[in-house]
Design a protein around this motif. Structure first.
Motif, short mmCIF file in Angstrom:
data_model
loop_
_atom_site.label_atom_id
_atom_site.label_comp_id
_atom_site.label_asym_id
_atom_site.label_seq_id
_atom_site.Cartn_x
_atom_site.Cartn_y
_atom_site.Cartn_z
N ASN A 91 52.67 -48.81 4.76
CA ASN A 91 52.90 -48.00 5.78
C ASN A 91 53.76 -47.09 5.44
OD1 ASN A 91 51.23 -49.76 7.28
ND2 ASN A 91 52.67 -51.10 8.20
N GLU A 92 54.81 -47.19 4.79
CA GLU A 92 55.67 -46.00 4.63
C GLU A 92 54.74 -44.90 3.78
OE1 GLU A 92 60.05 -45.34 2.33
OE2 GLU A 92 59.22 -47.52 2.67
N ILE A 93 53.98 -45.28 2.85
CA ILE A 93 53.38 -44.61 2.19
C ILE A 93 52.39 -43.75 3.06
CG2 ILE A 93 51.50 -44.28 0.12
CD1 ILE A 93 53.06 -46.38 -1.30
N ILE A 94 51.78 -44.50 3.73
CA ILE A 94 50.86 -43.87 4.68
C ILE A 94 51.32 -42.81 5.63
CG2 ILE A 94 49.24 -44.32 6.98
CD1 ILE A 94 48.43 -46.89 5.41
N GLN A 95 52.59 -43.09 6.13
CA GLN A 95 53.22 -42.23 7.01
C GLN A 95 53.58 -40.89 6.29
OE1 GLN A 95 53.52 -42.73 10.36
NE2 GLN A 95 54.34 -40.75 10.52
N MET A 96 54.17 -41.10 5.04
CA MET A 96 54.49 -40.03 4.21
C MET A 96 53.38 -39.08 4.02
SD MET A 96 56.33 -39.97 0.25
CE MET A 96 57.23 -41.56 0.62
N VAL A 97 51.94 -39.75 3.69
CA VAL A 97 51.06 -38.97 3.54
C VAL A 97 50.71 -38.08 4.81
CG1 VAL A 97 48.56 -38.95 3.03
CG2 VAL A 97 50.21 -40.31 1.64
N ARG A 98 50.56 -38.73 5.96
CA ARG A 98 50.35 -38.11 7.17
C ARG A 98 51.43 -36.87 7.53
NH1 ARG A 98 48.00 -43.16 10.64
NH2 ARG A 98 45.85 -43.18 9.73
N ASN A 99 52.50 -37.24 7.16
CA ASN A 99 53.43 -36.17 7.39
C ASN A 99 53.22 -34.95 6.46
OD1 ASN A 99 55.16 -37.68 9.30
ND2 ASN A 99 56.52 -38.21 7.88
N GLU A 100 52.62 -35.04 5.37
CA GLU A 100 52.50 -33.90 4.46
C GLU A 100 50.95 -33.33 4.60
OE1 GLU A 100 53.51 -31.39 1.57
OE2 GLU A 100 54.80 -33.10 2.31
N LEU A 101 50.08 -34.12 5.04
CA LEU A 101 48.89 -33.45 4.86
C LEU A 101 48.20 -33.57 6.54
CD1 LEU A 101 47.14 -35.42 1.90
CD2 LEU A 101 47.92 -33.09 2.02
N GLY A 102 48.75 -34.16 7.35
CA GLY A 102 48.48 -33.96 8.87
C GLY A 102 47.85 -35.45 9.12
N SER A 103 48.03 -35.61 10.45
CA SER A 103 47.97 -36.89 11.03
C SER A 103 46.41 -37.40 11.46
CB SER A 103 48.79 -36.93 12.30
OG SER A 103 48.34 -36.14 13.53
N LEU A 104 45.65 -36.30 11.08
CA LEU A 104 44.09 -36.61 11.22
C LEU A 104 43.50 -37.33 10.12
CD1 LEU A 104 43.09 -33.33 13.35
CD2 LEU A 104 43.84 -35.68 14.17
N GLN A 105 44.30 -37.31 9.01
CA GLN A 105 43.82 -37.90 7.79
C GLN A 105 43.59 -39.46 7.86
OE1 GLN A 105 42.87 -36.04 5.02
NE2 GLN A 105 43.44 -34.03 6.35
N ALA A 106 42.54 -40.14 7.06
CA ALA A 106 42.44 -41.33 6.89
C ALA A 106 42.83 -41.81 5.73
CB ALA A 106 41.02 -41.92 7.29
N VAL A 107 43.93 -42.69 5.70
CA VAL A 107 44.52 -42.86 4.45
C VAL A 107 44.44 -44.43 3.98
CG1 VAL A 107 46.94 -42.91 3.32
CG2 VAL A 107 46.55 -41.15 5.19
N ALA A 108 43.92 -44.55 2.78
CA ALA A 108 43.87 -45.91 2.22
C ALA A 108 44.87 -46.05 1.14
CB ALA A 108 42.48 -45.98 1.75
N VAL A 109 45.69 -47.11 0.99
CA VAL A 109 46.67 -47.28 -0.28
C VAL A 109 46.13 -48.45 -0.97
CG1 VAL A 109 48.85 -47.79 -0.64
CG2 VAL A 109 48.57 -46.19 1.39
N THR A 110 46.26 -48.34 -2.18
CA THR A 110 45.85 -49.53 -3.12
C THR A 110 47.00 -49.72 -3.91
OG1 THR A 110 43.56 -48.76 -2.66
CG2 THR A 110 43.94 -50.24 -4.52
N PHE A 111 47.20 -50.97 -4.16
CA PHE A 111 48.58 -50.98 -5.15
C PHE A 111 47.52 -51.84 -6.44
CE2 PHE A 111 52.30 -50.39 -3.19
CZ PHE A 111 51.99 -50.46 -1.59
N GLN A 112 48.04 -51.24 -7.57
CA GLN A 112 47.71 -51.62 -8.81
C GLN A 112 48.82 -52.28 -9.58
OE1 GLN A 112 46.37 -48.75 -11.76
NE2 GLN A 112 44.49 -49.93 -12.18
N PRO A 113 48.66 -53.53 -10.00
CA PRO A 113 49.47 -54.17 -10.79
C PRO A 113 49.68 -53.46 -12.08
CG PRO A 113 47.67 -55.44 -10.89
CD PRO A 113 47.27 -54.35 -10.28
N GLU A 114 51.25 -53.38 -12.38
CA GLU A 114 51.67 -53.15 -13.67
C GLU A 114 51.37 -53.97 -14.94
OE1 GLU A 114 55.87 -52.20 -13.50
OE2 GLU A 114 55.62 -50.60 -11.98
N LYS A 115 51.11 -53.41 -16.04
CA LYS A 115 50.87 -54.21 -17.11
C LYS A 115 52.03 -54.53 -18.01
CE LYS A 115 46.01 -53.13 -17.38
NZ LYS A 115 44.96 -52.45 -18.06
#
Length: 184
Positions: free
Chosen positions: A160-184
């Motif tokens: 949610n924090e990442i989504i909020q950061m993206v919306r602040n930078e690119l605009g609130s109308l953006q649909a944001v999807a966050v995917t976590f990839q495990p480190e190796k």
């Protein structure tokens, strides 16, 4: 028919702006010869965590520097290639004198928008990395933004924090999807 001095001055300035704009758009981009040295320096600074140690048949230790973020780099390069092709197409449209002014202006605006989105993506990647993540990849395609983050642990609050950061930078109308990839 005599033109007023102000009209002549205005037309002269407008023609100068148009000539300089066309020159700026069609001029070759600056030499980027330093990229190879930057890549070589990055390869030399591979940390001990990213190195893989194995023993050969002779009993000698062999160290291979396998970077864990090759997939991210490949996606970044692919995205850059696509955008540079689009930018070249727009530059051809802007440089063409056969097309109407409206179409050339639209192409110029799209070129500026591509640069702006690319810059915002890199800023967001840097901001996400400063949050303590190993790597991040931000891809904005129209109204959709896909964020992939390399992390050992993740939670819905962090997403949610990442989504909020993206919306602040690119605009609130953006649909944001966050995917976590495990480190190796």
């Amino acid at each position: 028919m005599l033109l007023k001095k102000q009209t002549v001055w205005l037309l002269t300035m407008l023609s100068l702006v148009v000539v300089l704009s066309v020159y700026y758009i069609t001029s070759p981009e600056p030499n980027q010869g330093n990229l190879a040295t930057v890549d070589e320096q990055e390869e030399q600074t591979v940390t001990e965590e990213q190195k893989e140690t194995t023993e050969s048949q002779d009993g000698e230790t062999v160290i291979s520097g396998v970077a864990s973020d090759e997939q991210f780099e490949a996606l970044r390069l692919n995205l850059e290639d696509q955008r540079s092709e689009m930018k070249e197409e727009y530059q051809e449209i802007v440089a063409s004198t056969d097309l109407p002014v409206e179409q050339r202006n639209d192409a110029y605006e799209k070129m500026k928008e591509l640069d702006s989105v690319s810059q915002k993506e890199s800023v967001l990647e840097t901001l996400i990395k400063t949050m303590g993540y190993e790597d991040a990849l931000v891809r904005a395609d129209g109204e959709k933004v896909r964020v992939t983050v390399k992390a050992k642990e993740h939670s819905a609050a962090e997403a949610n924090e990442i989504i909020q950061m993206v919306r602040n930078e690119l605009g609130s109308l953006q649909a944001v999807a966050v995917t976590f990839q495990p480190e190796k």
